[in-house]
Design an enzyme around this catalytic site. Structure first.
Site, PDB file in Angstrom:
ATOM      1  N   LYS A   1      33.862  34.148  58.113  1.00 54.53           N
ATOM      2  CA  LYS A   1      32.407  34.930  57.619  1.00 54.53           C
ATOM      3  C   LYS A   1      32.574  36.317  58.050  1.00 54.53           C
ATOM      4  O   LYS A   1      32.366  36.752  58.990  1.00 54.53           O
ATOM      5  CB  LYS A   1      31.307  34.151  57.923  1.00 54.53           C
ATOM      6  CG  LYS A   1      30.062  34.580  57.414  1.00 54.53           C
ATOM      7  CD  LYS A   1      28.674  33.827  57.695  1.00 54.53           C
ATOM      8  CE  LYS A   1      27.449  34.499  57.151  1.00 54.53           C
ATOM      9  NZ  LYS A   1      27.321  35.690  57.170  1.00 54.53           N
TER      10      LYS A   1
ATOM     11  N   TYR B   1      54.039  59.468  47.484  1.00 53.97           N
ATOM     12  CA  TYR B   1      52.741  59.117  46.896  1.00 53.97           C
ATOM     13  C   TYR B   1      51.928  60.185  46.406  1.00 53.97           C
ATOM     14  O   TYR B   1      51.395  60.319  45.157  1.00 53.97           O
ATOM     15  CB  TYR B   1      52.217  58.320  47.719  1.00 53.97           C
ATOM     16  CG  TYR B   1      50.721  57.624  47.149  1.00 53.97           C
ATOM     17  CD1 TYR B   1      50.645  56.547  46.678  1.00 53.97           C
ATOM     18  CD2 TYR B   1      49.458  58.360  47.364  1.00 53.97           C
ATOM     19  CE1 TYR B   1      49.609  55.987  46.168  1.00 53.97           C
ATOM     20  CE2 TYR B   1      48.435  57.947  46.907  1.00 53.97           C
ATOM     21  CZ  TYR B   1      48.308  56.487  46.360  1.00 53.97           C
ATOM     22  OH  TYR B   1      47.208  56.248  45.743  1.00 53.97           O
TER      23      TYR B   1
HETATM   24  C1  9MJ Z   1      31.279  35.825  53.832  1.00 57.05           C
HETATM   25  N1  9MJ Z   1      30.634  36.490  54.141  1.00 57.05           N
HETATM   26  O1  9MJ Z   1      32.382  35.861  54.456  1.00 57.05           O
HETATM   27  C2  9MJ Z   1      30.391  33.609  51.278  1.00 57.05           C
HETATM   28  N2  9MJ Z   1      31.361  34.856  53.051  1.00 57.05           N
HETATM   29  O2  9MJ Z   1      29.463  32.279  49.435  1.00 57.05           O
HETATM   30  C3  9MJ Z   1      32.094  33.950  52.537  1.00 57.05           C
HETATM   31  N3  9MJ Z   1      29.971  34.634  52.388  1.00 57.05           N
HETATM   32  C4  9MJ Z   1      29.171  33.151  50.509  1.00 57.05           C
HETATM   33  N4  9MJ Z   1      31.344  33.179  51.422  1.00 57.05           N
HETATM   34  C5  9MJ Z   1      28.489  31.902  48.761  1.00 57.05           C
HETATM   35  N5  9MJ Z   1      33.356  33.872  52.948  1.00 57.05           N
HETATM   36  C6  9MJ Z   1      27.486  32.955  49.255  1.00 57.05           C
HETATM   37  C7  9MJ Z   1      28.121  33.711  50.388  1.00 57.05           C
END
Ligand code: 9MJ
Length: 684
Positions: free
Chosen positions: A117, A38
């Site tokens: 999230k 690479y």
């Molecule tokens: C995060 N922080 O993982 C959103 N988010 O969708 C995910 N944030 C989001 N979606 C709309 N999975 C506004 C924020």
């Protein structure tokens, strides 16, 4: 003289190849060519571009770094606002959310897209005509900071889209995070250079991304996860659900969470929350909750927005993993290798779902670096099942009575001198196996689940066995009998019996477990496996010198010396002899390991071909894939590894996009096929 046209073609070849290898390395997490190869390709591209700077394109992998530092970030308005999410902290709030949605839509049941999230920084990436043009932070949701140069350095961000009609704007949104392993690595570097470690991966990611000098960002390992889109112009694919958007992004070689899926009703949401909570400690990145979004985009539109958040989505947050409390005292714990660890005694505090009363302070330097004093108010962190730690002091809340911590000069358990070697962070008790604390820890480690797996041998029991002189070394465990054990506190005949059975049981083990159980410094499970795999034999291993040991992959000079020292110690050899005499055994491998010659990029993978390929017929492509151990099937399913799309692709292409299967073109297929198995290192 080579014509410019040929140079352009060569440049394109190199760029396509590097982009493909980056995708496998950073997105698929499965490199397909050796690093050296690479690097050589990358250098060729750099050299050629140096010769022909007029041919440099913005999507060239060399353009991820190289701009001079900025004076300040420019402001960049978002064409579509980047809204935040409303939060839910309890099951009741989630049930209420689902009820509101059902009532507003007038339906009995709603399908949601559910996803982790990410605890990072939200960013927007704008692709113009398929090429990454601008990238920005969320800012206040309406205007962010232009961090294009920094975002370009993140290898999991594609510099160009794969298969778009490539006109107009396409905005991808997601989160920039730092993987837990990259965070550990960064903090190790920070410590090595006497710089302050980052408190958590989120801060490290933020600090790395908001650098005016993109070279600094490039030197930090950041990762981008895509979870949505913003502005996009007509002529782009038409989506009817959030899950389709995620699949499309995956097909365009973006990293999309493996844990994204759909769920129905409040019951489905809560089941997902519990599942991800359990999974959380084993995820390679930090998350602070899960996100629920109404999946159907038509329904999303109907629901609309309230103030600054969509009504159709909510973040269900995990309980906070950090809390502040008072540091009452610092005590010293003695570990298996004699390491003296300062442990914080805390005023009880509820954090990460449990009440915590003690937390590790790691070592003397950490206490100094974090400027922690006894009596301080400190921030305690408990992530999953990880041992709670004190991450920082809050100096603004320091009382006049706070006093500094001083590392003792003697072991608090056996009184031996405690020393700290010049290059080490750790102070150690010099008592060795004279020190009951070290003996105890050595026995506990030996019996632990991933070592000899002796069920029922916990700390309380180890205390008694050592303190009463029944056990001095792990070998003594195999001399215990029901009679001796039944005399101990809290040890009925039945438990004594069970323990003896468990000890007997542990005699049938494996070589890697045995090596790990010995508790050689610096030899964790992975190293034990490597040592067993490469030598296949304990005698052989015991007689290798440090030079020979260093030939083993992943064994550096420090580890090699530690292993050689361990086996040259007469006492250790004696204990090993006693263990083997008491009947410990494992299966010897029939023959040393052999590497299977296979092209890892193709072998075992399933391909689907669609459209007209420019250079090969479909039959040619098929037979070449099959020659290298790949399979070609006629229809796309979730089991498909890649869809190879030529011109005028049909419904198979659409299906790939729907399912989020990576789409490659013929050039990229050729690259996969050219990977020469003879060059492969075993773990690529
Ligand atoms: C995060 N922080 O993982 C959103 N988010 O969708 C995910 N944030 C989001 N979606 C709309 N999975 C506004 C924020």
């Amino acid at each position: 003289m080579v014509s410019e046209k040929t140079i352009e073609e060569r440049l394109k070849e190199l760029r396509t190849a590097i982009a493909l290898y980056d995708f496998h390395y950073y997105v698929q997490d499965a490199p397909i060519i050796p690093d050296a190869e690479y690097d050589a390709l990358f250098r060729s591209l750099q050299q050629l571009e140096q010769q022909y700077p007029q041919l440099i394109t913005p999507d060239s992998p060399t353009q991820r770094v190289g701009a001079p530092p900025l004076k300040a970030f420019a402001q960049l308005p978002h064409q579509t606002p980047m809204l935040s999410l409303a939060n839910a902290f309890s099951e009741d709030e989630v049930t209420a959310f689902d009820r509101r949605i059902r009532e507003a839509l007038g339906v009995d049941q709603v399908e949601y897209a559910v996803e982790p999230k990410f605890d990072g920084l939200a960013v927007s990436l704008v692709y113009e005509n398929g090429i990454l043009a601008k990238g920005a932070t969320r800012g206040d949701g309406y205007t962010g900071e232009d961090i294009t140069l920094n975002l370009r350095t993140i290898p999991s961000i594609p510099l160009r889209l794969q298969t778009l009609p490539a006109t107009g704007l396409f905005e991808v949104r997601g989160e920039v995070i730092m993987l837990k392993t990259d965070f550990e690595h960064l903090n190790e570097q920070q410590r090595k250079h006497d710089e302050k470690p980052f408190v958590n991966p989120r801060n490290a990611a933020a600090g790395s991304l908001r650098q005016l000098d993109s070279c600094i960002t490039a030197s930090r390992r950041l990762t981008f996860f895509a979870y949505g889109i913003g502005t996009y112009h007509a002529g782009q694919p038409v989506f009817s659900a959030h899950s389709e958007i995620l699949a499309y992004l995956a097909s365009q070689q973006f990293l999309v969470s493996q844990q994204s899926r759909t769920a129905t009703g409040a019951g489905g949401l809560l089941a997902y929350y519990r599942e991800i909570s359990t999974l959380r400690p084993s995820l390679p990145y930090e998350i602070d909750g899960v996100v629920y979004k109404v999946n159907d985009l038509g329904q999303q539109e109907t629901l609309g927005y309230i103030s600054r958040a969509p009504r159709f989505a909510i973040a269900h947050k995990f309980p906070a993993q950090e809390a502040s409390t008072e540091l009452l005292a610092i005590e010293i714990q003695v570990g298996r290798t004699g390491a003296l660890t300062p442990v914080a005694r805390l005023a009880p505090v509820f954090v990460g779902g449990v009440t915590v009363t003690s937390a590790t302070l790691h070592n003397e330097d950490e206490v100094q670096r974090k400027q922690i004093m006894i009596g301080d108010t400190v921030i305690v962190r408990r992530a999953g099942d990880v041992i709670p730690e004190v991450v920082a002091a809050i100096p603004e809340r320091r009382s006049a009575h706070a006093r500094p911590f001083i590392m003792p000069g003697h072991c608090p358990v056996c009184g031996s001198k405690a020393v700290r070697l010049p290059d080490e962070a750790v102070t150690r008790c010099t008592g060795g196996l004279y020190c009951p604390a070290q003996r105890k820890q050595a026995v506990l480690h030996f019996a632990s689940r991933r070592a000899m797996d002796i069920d029922g041998l916990g700390e309380k029991l180890a205390d008694q066995l050592i303190d009463r002189g029944l056990v001095h070394t792990p070998a003594d465990l195999y001399r215990l009998n029901v009679g001796t054990l039944a005399g101990l506190e809290r040890m009925a005949e039945k438990s004594a019996h069970n323990l003896v059975t468990a000890i007997e049981h542990s005699k049938h083990t494996t070589l890697p477990r045995f090596i790990y159980a010995l508790g050689i410094r610096h030899v964790g499970e992975a190293t034990a496996k490597a040592l067993a795999g490469q030598t296949g034999d304990l005698d052989h291993l015991m007689n290798m010198d440090a030079g020979q040991l260093q030939q083993i992959p992943d064994v550096g000079p420090v580890v090699a010396q530690s292993i050689a020292d361990f086996f040259s110690e007469a006492h250790n050899r004696e204990v090993i002899g006693q263990l083997l005499n008491s009947g410990l055994q494992w299966q010897k491998p029939d023959h040393p390991r052999q590497l299977l010659p296979a092209n890892p990029a193709v072998s075992g993978k399933t391909f689907v071909l669609t459209g007209t390929l420019p250079a090969m017929t479909r039959d040619q492509a098929k037979s070449r894939i099959e020659q290298q151990g790949g399979k070609v099937t006629g229809s796309v399913s979730s089991a498909t590894s890649y869809v190879i799309a030529g011109s005028d692709p049909g419904s198979k292409y659409t299906k790939a996009v729907e399912l989020g299967i990576p789409v490659l073109d013929e050039n990229q297929l050729l690259l996969l096929l050219q990977i020469n198995s003879a060059d492969k290192s075993e773990d690529s």
